[in-house]
Design an enzyme around this catalytic site. Sequence first.
Site, PDB file in Angstrom:
ATOM      1  N   HIS A   1       0.996  -0.933   0.240  1.00 21.56           N
ATOM      2  CA  HIS A   1       0.205  -0.272  -0.348  1.00 21.56           C
ATOM      3  C   HIS A   1       0.871   1.351  -0.249  1.00 21.56           C
ATOM      4  CE1 HIS A   1      -3.841  -2.584   0.619  1.00 21.56           C
ATOM      5  NE2 HIS A   1      -4.444  -0.991   0.876  1.00 21.56           N
TER       6      HIS A   1
ATOM      7  N   HIS B   1       1.008  -2.950   9.248  1.00 24.88           N
ATOM      8  CA  HIS B   1       2.510  -3.089   8.945  1.00 24.88           C
ATOM      9  C   HIS B   1       3.515  -2.682   9.980  1.00 24.88           C
ATOM     10  CE1 HIS B   1       1.947  -4.628   4.870  1.00 24.88           C
ATOM     11  NE2 HIS B   1       1.048  -3.463   4.575  1.00 24.88           N
TER      12      HIS B   1
END
Length: 262
Positions: free
Chosen positions: A166, A237
């Site tokens: 992303h 993340h």
Amino acid sequence: MAVSKDSTKRSRKVITSLPTASFFNNSLDFILRLILTIDILKKLVVYCLVVFFVSLLTDIQRPMKSYFSDKNNALNQYFVKLGWGWTLSAVLVLVLLTKIIEHKELRNLSSAIIRLSLATAYWYICANGFVWIDGATSSCTNPKAVTKSSCIEEGHTWIGFDISGHCFLLAFCSSVINEESQVLHQVSKRIDSIERNNTSSSKETFYRILIRLIMVCLVFLTIIWEVMLFSTSLYFHTTVQKMLGLLFAIVGWFVIYRVKSL
């Protein structure tokens, strides 16, 4: 032949409304160009700082769940997952329109196509490369679950090194939009020159409307990419994984748009 007072008033309203409409259109064009063509180096530095410090803060204190913490939210499902497709389509329309307005040769269009083809190839390699790295370095807390999807569906944890696709995608898309939008400066000068000389045709007026529409679309996409970049920094993340994703985006931007000018 006498002219009625009503028709005189209507004509005055039309005349006085023209400068107002022109001022509004010029102001809108200026704001859109300002957003799209902001200094790319400053933008990338801001991206890095925001992702880094937001990630550090969330490592200390996990944020509360929200609409953006759900991977199935509409922005993620219908925009981010199709992010490169949205970006490429909008940029291609912009490139074609600007070449038509500027009456540029096919050679100039070919250079833009080559740039976007390289960007598409780089996006594809990185997107699939990140998945491969994740698969090669990861495992499930339940040895029986072989794949990531089956591991998560069964309620277990998938542990590995998952570079943030992303962060890479959103920063890369925003950078490509910024670079390809630089041509708007030259296009706006040409259109302004035509309008000052009163040589604007209906076709050129139509092209200007299309340019404005595609600028609005590009600004809309840029805002979505930046909002989702921030939400990724907030919820998903590790700091290293997100910074690596950004690094790959910056490397791709630099190679495609800066190496040839060195």
